[in-house]
Design a protein around this motif. Structure first.
Motif, PDB file in Angstrom:
ATOM      1  N   ARG A 114       0.850  -1.216   0.000  1.00 24.53           N
ATOM      2  CA  ARG A 114       0.000   0.000   0.000  1.00 24.53           C
ATOM      3  C   ARG A 114       0.877   1.254   0.000  1.00 24.53           C
ATOM      4  NH1 ARG A 114      -3.893  -2.589   4.393  1.00 24.53           N
ATOM      5  NH2 ARG A 114      -5.342  -3.615   2.971  1.00 24.53           N
ATOM      6  N   GLN A 115       1.952   1.225   0.768  1.00 26.27           N
ATOM      7  CA  GLN A 115       2.844   2.401   0.808  1.00 26.27           C
ATOM      8  C   GLN A 115       3.490   2.628  -0.560  1.00 26.27           C
ATOM      9  OE1 GLN A 115       5.617   2.049   4.240  1.00 26.27           O
ATOM     10  NE2 GLN A 115       4.058   0.765   5.174  1.00 26.27           N
ATOM     11  N   ARG A 118       1.214   4.175  -3.096  1.00 25.95           N
ATOM     12  CA  ARG A 118       1.079   5.631  -2.926  1.00 25.95           C
ATOM     13  C   ARG A 118       2.307   6.369  -3.455  1.00 25.95           C
ATOM     14  NH1 ARG A 118      -1.559   4.264   1.908  1.00 25.95           N
ATOM     15  NH2 ARG A 118       0.343   4.431   3.133  1.00 25.95           N
ATOM     16  N   PRO A 121       2.969   5.219  -8.005  1.00 25.96           N
ATOM     17  CA  PRO A 121       1.676   4.765  -8.558  1.00 25.96           C
ATOM     18  C   PRO A 121       1.812   3.887  -9.803  1.00 25.96           C
ATOM     19  CG  PRO A 121       1.704   7.163  -8.215  1.00 25.96           C
ATOM     20  CD  PRO A 121       3.090   6.685  -7.970  1.00 25.96           C
TER      21      PRO A 121
END
Ligand code: 5GP
Length: 206
Positions: A114-115, A118, A121
């Motif tokens: 998830r990091q 972000r 992308p």
């Protein structure tokens, strides 16, 4: 794989997740043998080395203060606590490889993925699925490296990780190792064949 495979002009960042016992490590090793020019990102971890692992190959084994220093200095691209231990991706080798047009593979958990989604992308995210949760239990048992208590905890955490598989770009079902290898290899080759990464051929023919 033919040795005439030409490296693309810009590399991709691949994020591979999958619960312990999903067969992810074996699968990744096979794909590395078949696709030239992929770099494996060696993570830092505070967990102990397992039999068969080597410093600097599987992980950089560090103590907790060293890990905290890396994290607090911003030297990690992402980090997470998994099974009560810290894991993180050293930032510089990944960014340097990408600057050189190489492709990098991160084997990281859902929190880390998830990091990266972000911060990068364009990263390509892949989740390796086991045929069932029961298979995970059996594979962890067969590995023989963990106690019953550790295995029970890993199975619980595996179920949690699996719940996030819908957040990924691709899913690879690892019920048959050869087929799963072909699928993962195909994903990698297709991503590296994107026109945006093949500027040289576009110039050559247009
Ligand atoms: P293991 O201890 O079995 O090698 O790995 C446990 C879990 O930690 C796996 O799901 C693996 O993908 C994850 N992991 C390994 N390195 C990293 C890392 O650098 N960052 C994150 N977020 N997870 C990692």
């Amino acid at each position: 794989m033919s040795t005439t495979w030409e490296k693309p002009q810009s590399g991709a960042l691949f994020v591979i997740s999958g619960a312990s016992g999903s067969g992810k490590t074996t699968l990744l090793k096979r794909v590395f043998q078949r696709v030239p020019g992929l770099r494996f990102s060696v993570s830092a971890t505070t967990r102990a080395m397992r039999a068969g692992e080597a410093e600097g190959v599987d992980y950089l084994y560090v103590d907790v203060p060293t890990f905290q220093k890396l994290r607090d200095h911003g030297d990690l691209l992402e980090h997470a606590e998994v099974y009560g231990r810290y894991y993180g991706t050293p930032r510089e080798p990944v960014e340097e490889a990408l600057r050189q047009g190489l492709s990098v593979v991160l084997d990281i958990d859902v929190q880390g993925a998830r990091q990266v989604q972000r911060s990068h992308p364009a990263a390509v995210t892949v989740f390796i699925l086991p045929p069932s949760v029961e298979t995970i239990r059996q594979r962890l048992d067969a590995r023989g490296t963990d106690s019953a208590e550790v295995i029970a905890r890993r199975v619980r955490e595996a179920e949690e990780q699996l719940g996030a598989c819908g957040e990924y770009d691709y899913l690879v079902m690892n019920d048959d190792l050869e087929m799963a290898t072909r699928v993962l290899e195909s994903i990698v080759l297709a991503e590296l064949s994107r026109t945006s990464r093949r500027v040289r051929w576009v110039k050559l023919f247009s």
